[in-house]
Design a protein around this motif. Sequence first.
Motif, PDB file in Angstrom:
ATOM      1  N   PRO A  91      26.189   4.126  -3.514  1.00  0.00           N
ATOM      2  CA  PRO A  91      25.618   2.724  -3.331  1.00  0.00           C
ATOM      3  C   PRO A  91      23.720   2.608  -3.732  1.00  0.00           C
ATOM      4  CG  PRO A  91      25.622   3.420  -1.384  1.00  0.00           C
ATOM      5  CD  PRO A  91      25.881   4.951  -2.661  1.00  0.00           C
ATOM      6  N   VAL A  92      23.872   1.923  -4.934  1.00  0.00           N
ATOM      7  CA  VAL A  92      22.489   1.461  -4.678  1.00  0.00           C
ATOM      8  C   VAL A  92      20.893   1.527  -4.590  1.00  0.00           C
ATOM      9  CG1 VAL A  92      23.121  -0.455  -6.833  1.00  0.00           C
ATOM     10  CG2 VAL A  92      20.877   1.400  -7.307  1.00  0.00           C
ATOM     11  N   ASP A  93      22.338   0.174  -3.098  1.00  0.00           N
ATOM     12  CA  ASP A  93      20.640  -1.154  -2.747  1.00  0.00           C
ATOM     13  C   ASP A  93      20.344   0.141  -1.566  1.00  0.00           C
ATOM     14  OD1 ASP A  93      21.480  -2.584  -3.729  1.00  0.00           O
ATOM     15  OD2 ASP A  93      22.526  -3.326  -2.551  1.00  0.00           O
ATOM     16  N   TYR A  94      21.624   1.161  -1.310  1.00  0.00           N
ATOM     17  CA  TYR A  94      20.573   1.781   0.341  1.00  0.00           C
ATOM     18  C   TYR A  94      19.300   2.836  -0.943  1.00  0.00           C
ATOM     19  CZ  TYR A  94      20.578   6.411   2.951  1.00  0.00           C
ATOM     20  OH  TYR A  94      19.897   7.373   3.907  1.00  0.00           O
ATOM     21  N   VAL A  95      20.094   3.646  -1.404  1.00  0.00           N
ATOM     22  CA  VAL A  95      18.902   4.392  -2.414  1.00  0.00           C
ATOM     23  C   VAL A  95      17.317   3.852  -2.525  1.00  0.00           C
ATOM     24  CG1 VAL A  95      18.216   5.544  -4.351  1.00  0.00           C
ATOM     25  CG2 VAL A  95      20.134   6.248  -3.965  1.00  0.00           C
ATOM     26  N   ARG A  96      17.889   2.866  -3.495  1.00  0.00           N
ATOM     27  CA  ARG A  96      16.487   1.808  -4.080  1.00  0.00           C
ATOM     28  C   ARG A  96      15.744   1.081  -2.133  1.00  0.00           C
ATOM     29  NH1 ARG A  96      15.831   1.001  -8.557  1.00  0.00           N
ATOM     30  NH2 ARG A  96      18.171   0.932 -10.343  1.00  0.00           N
ATOM     31  N   ASP A  97      16.667   0.974  -1.154  1.00  0.00           N
ATOM     32  CA  ASP A  97      15.674   0.712  -0.314  1.00  0.00           C
ATOM     33  C   ASP A  97      14.742   1.457   0.444  1.00  0.00           C
ATOM     34  OD1 ASP A  97      16.796  -2.192  -0.137  1.00  0.00           O
ATOM     35  OD2 ASP A  97      18.621  -2.099   1.134  1.00  0.00           O
ATOM     36  N   THR A  98      15.927   2.930   1.024  1.00  0.00           N
ATOM     37  CA  THR A  98      15.255   4.091   0.911  1.00  0.00           C
ATOM     38  C   THR A  98      13.574   4.628  -0.074  1.00  0.00           C
ATOM     39  OG1 THR A  98      17.369   4.903   1.717  1.00  0.00           O
ATOM     40  CG2 THR A  98      15.704   6.512   2.016  1.00  0.00           C
ATOM     41  N   ILE A  99      13.416   3.976  -0.696  1.00  0.00           N
ATOM     42  CA  ILE A  99      12.796   4.655  -1.723  1.00  0.00           C
ATOM     43  C   ILE A  99      11.190   3.418  -1.821  1.00  0.00           C
ATOM     44  CG2 ILE A  99      12.063   4.587  -4.447  1.00  0.00           C
ATOM     45  CD1 ILE A  99      14.614   6.101  -4.681  1.00  0.00           C
ATOM     46  N   ASN A 100      12.608   2.943  -1.916  1.00  0.00           N
ATOM     47  CA  ASN A 100      11.019   1.247  -1.314  1.00  0.00           C
ATOM     48  C   ASN A 100      10.271   1.133  -0.362  1.00  0.00           C
ATOM     49  OD1 ASN A 100      11.689   0.312  -3.875  1.00  0.00           O
ATOM     50  ND2 ASN A 100      13.083  -1.604  -3.218  1.00  0.00           N
ATOM     51  N   MET A 103       0.941  -1.307   0.232  1.00  0.00           N
ATOM     52  CA  MET A 103      -0.386   0.218   0.080  1.00  0.00           C
ATOM     53  C   MET A 103       0.773   1.161   0.199  1.00  0.00           C
ATOM     54  SD  MET A 103      -3.412   0.706   0.654  1.00  0.00           S
ATOM     55  CE  MET A 103      -4.218  -0.589   1.855  1.00  0.00           C
ATOM     56  N   LYS A 104       1.811   1.061   0.196  1.00  0.00           N
ATOM     57  CA  LYS A 104       3.296   2.418   0.404  1.00  0.00           C
ATOM     58  C   LYS A 104       3.300   2.815  -0.969  1.00  0.00           C
ATOM     59  CE  LYS A 104       6.092   2.339   4.187  1.00  0.00           C
ATOM     60  NZ  LYS A 104       6.566   1.286   4.696  1.00  0.00           N
ATOM     61  N   GLU A 105       3.221   4.208  -0.415  1.00  0.00           N
ATOM     62  CA  GLU A 105       3.653   4.046  -1.870  1.00  0.00           C
ATOM     63  C   GLU A 105       5.654   4.860  -1.796  1.00  0.00           C
ATOM     64  OE1 GLU A 105       3.402   9.255  -3.940  1.00  0.00           O
ATOM     65  OE2 GLU A 105       2.664   8.761  -2.410  1.00  0.00           O
ATOM     66  N   LYS A 106       6.016   4.995  -3.083  1.00  0.00           N
ATOM     67  CA  LYS A 106       6.917   5.035  -3.637  1.00  0.00           C
ATOM     68  C   LYS A 106       7.937   6.224  -3.349  1.00  0.00           C
ATOM     69  CE  LYS A 106       9.735   1.489  -5.801  1.00  0.00           C
ATOM     70  NZ  LYS A 106      10.034   0.915  -7.424  1.00  0.00           N
ATOM     71  N   GLY A 107       9.681   6.704  -2.433  1.00  0.00           N
ATOM     72  CA  GLY A 107       9.755   7.613  -1.986  1.00  0.00           C
ATOM     73  C   GLY A 107      10.550   8.309  -3.437  1.00  0.00           C
ATOM     74  N   LEU A 108      10.589   9.598  -3.366  1.00  0.00           N
ATOM     75  CA  LEU A 108      11.687   9.935  -4.708  1.00  0.00           C
ATOM     76  C   LEU A 108      12.489  10.033  -5.102  1.00  0.00           C
ATOM     77  CD1 LEU A 108       9.318  13.110  -5.497  1.00  0.00           C
ATOM     78  CD2 LEU A 108       8.568  11.230  -6.996  1.00  0.00           C
ATOM     79  N   LEU A 109      13.614   9.889  -5.462  1.00  0.00           N
ATOM     80  CA  LEU A 109      14.579  10.154  -6.000  1.00  0.00           C
ATOM     81  C   LEU A 109      14.837  11.389  -6.447  1.00  0.00           C
ATOM     82  CD1 LEU A 109      18.138   9.709  -5.161  1.00  0.00           C
ATOM     83  CD2 LEU A 109      18.135   8.108  -7.643  1.00  0.00           C
ATOM     84  N   ILE A 110      15.364  12.455  -5.823  1.00  0.00           N
ATOM     85  CA  ILE A 110      15.851  13.812  -5.870  1.00  0.00           C
ATOM     86  C   ILE A 110      17.212  13.794  -5.817  1.00  0.00           C
ATOM     87  CG2 ILE A 110      15.617  16.783  -5.485  1.00  0.00           C
ATOM     88  CD1 ILE A 110      13.501  14.370  -2.837  1.00  0.00           C
ATOM     89  N   VAL A 111      17.952  14.821  -7.002  1.00  0.00           N
ATOM     90  CA  VAL A 111      19.706  15.012  -7.517  1.00  0.00           C
ATOM     91  C   VAL A 111      19.467  15.996  -7.420  1.00  0.00           C
ATOM     92  CG1 VAL A 111      20.891  14.242  -8.931  1.00  0.00           C
ATOM     93  CG2 VAL A 111      18.665  12.561  -8.761  1.00  0.00           C
ATOM     94  N   LEU A 112      19.894  16.844  -6.458  1.00  0.00           N
ATOM     95  CA  LEU A 112      20.753  18.498  -7.114  1.00  0.00           C
ATOM     96  C   LEU A 112      21.919  18.046  -7.502  1.00  0.00           C
ATOM     97  CD1 LEU A 112      19.188  21.319  -6.314  1.00  0.00           C
ATOM     98  CD2 LEU A 112      20.222  21.103  -4.459  1.00  0.00           C
ATOM     99  N   SER A 113      21.304  19.064  -8.502  1.00  0.00           N
ATOM    100  CA  SER A 113      23.942  19.485  -9.501  1.00  0.00           C
ATOM    101  C   SER A 113      23.321  20.831 -10.001  1.00  0.00           C
ATOM    102  CB  SER A 113      23.411  18.328 -10.106  1.00  0.00           C
ATOM    103  OG  SER A 113      24.877  18.017 -10.934  1.00  0.00           O
ATOM    104  N   GLY A 114      24.690  20.685 -10.409  1.00  0.00           N
ATOM    105  CA  GLY A 114      24.786  22.383 -11.298  1.00  0.00           C
ATOM    106  C   GLY A 114      25.775  22.270 -11.017  1.00  0.00           C
ATOM    107  N   PRO A 115      26.269  24.260 -12.573  1.00  0.00           N
ATOM    108  CA  PRO A 115      28.364  24.447 -12.472  1.00  0.00           C
ATOM    109  C   PRO A 115      28.516  24.035 -11.092  1.00  0.00           C
ATOM    110  CG  PRO A 115      26.162  25.770 -12.989  1.00  0.00           C
ATOM    111  CD  PRO A 115      25.759  24.127 -12.188  1.00  0.00           C
TER     112      PRO A 115
END
Lengths: 204, 204
Positions: B85-94, B1-13
């Motif tokens: 690390p991709v696992d940390y990002v995916r786990d948190t989002i999931n 039932m849980k909505e997935k989180g977002l991966l927010i990437v802030l970048s720039g020069p």
Amino acid sequence: MKEKGLLIVLSGPSGVGKGTVRKELFSHPNTTYEYSISMTTRKPREGELDGFDYFFKTREEFEQLIAQDKLLEWAEFVGNYYGTPVDYVRDTINDGRDVFLEIEVQGARQIREKFPEGLFIFLAPPSLSELQSRLVHRGTESDSVIANRLETARKELEMMNLYDYVVENDHVERACERIHAIVLAEHLRRDRVEARYKKMLEVE
Amino acid sequence: MKEKGLLIVLSGPSGVGKGTVRKELFSHPNTTYEYSISMTTRKPREGELDGFDYFFKTREEFEQLIAQDKLLEWAEFVGNYYGTPVDYVRDTINDGRDVFLEIEVQGARQIREKFPEGLFIFLAPPSLSELQSRLVHRGTESDSVIANRLETARKELEMMNLYDYVVENDHVERACERIHAIVLAEHLRRDRVEARYKKMLEVE
């Protein structure tokens, strides 16, 4: 050099509180949207001004505008026509200002066809959150109450199909904050900013 | 039932103030994003904790993770590896939480390839607005100053191509408000809300 404004369309099921949210939005001093003035064939009431409360037209004029495709949407209601003049919307947008429209779902559907680049926001009753808690506390509710809520959720789901965003009207001020955030974010979309850059660089 | 989180990437020069904006964002009590913890092969400094400041790894471990495609992005810098690390990002989002990453443009490009559904925000220097006023008051500036600014604008324009939103860092607090608005709006997109409805209705 001027960036185009947005057409913001707020719609949703009847009774959801569209008018209340619209009034709250326009009571804010920071709200910069222009409220789209409707066109009608009904007679002006005492104190109503042409071009401010409504654009007042004869039936003949209105039907001519329909024939010329000069209305973003229109409907007949209790013997009078009501509609949204496309020229007013386009002129305001081309002048760089955002236009705001609060409208029934039927009208919103007509607008989506003619103006697909608009920003369509569906105002939803707080039934989704309610439903979630009802499902969780299932033992305390009758099956018919839950079945009813599920049916409502299904109808809302079908209706929201044409929209870009869904704002739950759990609280009028929070709903307004969400609408402001959506409009602000929309102005920051890369394709819009990029277009401004490109226009500027072309100048050289 | 849980909505997935977002991966927010802030970048720039480089030099645009990404770190300052990130610190300001995370000093707000209402900020609910999780800060993405980087992985590195450099030695922990006094007081640094594994899994808090960084995930500390040996070169061998890091190179194995690269080989296993377990990093969203990585780079070697002054003899040490750094990466996400991709696992940390995916786990948190999931788990339904938003992950926030502040990163150089090269890293952002790597992430866009592996995680195209992320929310990519380009932090831009206030050069566009500056440039506009410079072009307007052209008589008061030398041609070389204007030519310089135009060159910068062209480079920024090329860089922002992969991003979803552009936020001008004219003022750190205003930049943060804009980022908050973008994240809020993203959570209200119809396809996300619809997915929640559908998931709930399937339950029945």
